[in-house]
Write an enzyme that holds these catalytic residues in place. Sequence first.
Site, PDB file in Angstrom:
ATOM      1  N   ARG A  68      38.055-126.579   6.065  1.00 51.11           N
ATOM      2  CA  ARG A  68      36.765-126.823   5.401  1.00 51.11           C
ATOM      3  C   ARG A  68      35.637-126.890   6.422  1.00 51.11           C
ATOM      4  O   ARG A  68      34.572-126.319   6.214  1.00 51.11           O
ATOM      5  CB  ARG A  68      36.792-128.114   4.576  1.00 51.11           C
ATOM      6  CG  ARG A  68      37.504-127.968   3.253  1.00 51.11           C
ATOM      7  CD  ARG A  68      37.507-129.263   2.500  1.00 51.11           C
ATOM      8  NE  ARG A  68      38.118-130.297   3.344  1.00 51.11           N
ATOM      9  CZ  ARG A  68      38.083-131.587   3.088  1.00 51.11           C
ATOM     10  NH1 ARG A  68      37.445-132.051   2.035  1.00 51.11           N
ATOM     11  NH2 ARG A  68      38.679-132.449   3.878  1.00 51.11           N
ATOM     12  N   ASN A  91      38.646-128.749  -0.934  1.00 48.25           N
ATOM     13  CA  ASN A  91      40.093-128.627  -1.059  1.00 48.25           C
ATOM     14  C   ASN A  91      40.462-128.675  -2.537  1.00 48.25           C
ATOM     15  O   ASN A  91      39.827-129.387  -3.321  1.00 48.25           O
ATOM     16  CB  ASN A  91      40.804-129.780  -0.346  1.00 48.25           C
ATOM     17  CG  ASN A  91      40.864-129.603   1.150  1.00 48.25           C
ATOM     18  OD1 ASN A  91      40.667-128.514   1.681  1.00 48.25           O
ATOM     19  ND2 ASN A  91      41.140-130.682   1.862  1.00 48.25           N
TER      20      ASN A  91
END
Length: 92
Positions: free
Chosen positions: A20, A38
Site C-alpha cells: 500500500r 487492503n
Amino acid sequence: MKPIRVKVKVNGRVQGVGFRHFTYKTAISLELTGWVRNLEDGCVEAVAEGPRQQVEEWLAALKKGPPASKVAGLTIQREIVEGVFERFEVRF
C-alpha cells in the site's frame, strides 16, 4: 491531456510487505489522485485518476511491486473519470 480512471485489484503476496505504501508513494510521484486499501481476501485494491501516461507508468510499477512482494496478477477496470479526488490516500 484527458485524464483516465482505473480500478485495479492486485493479487499475490501483497499484504504485510509495504505494498500500500509503495502504491501510494508511486501515485504521489506521478501526481495521480485516488486511493489504495487492503481487502479481506488478501488482495490490494486501488483507484487512480490522472493522465494516461502516468496511470500506465503506475500500473507498470504495481506489476513489479516493492522488493518483498510477489505480484501474481492485476485485474484492471477502466472507469468513468469522476474527478472527486483531491489527492491520493491510503484507506483502512
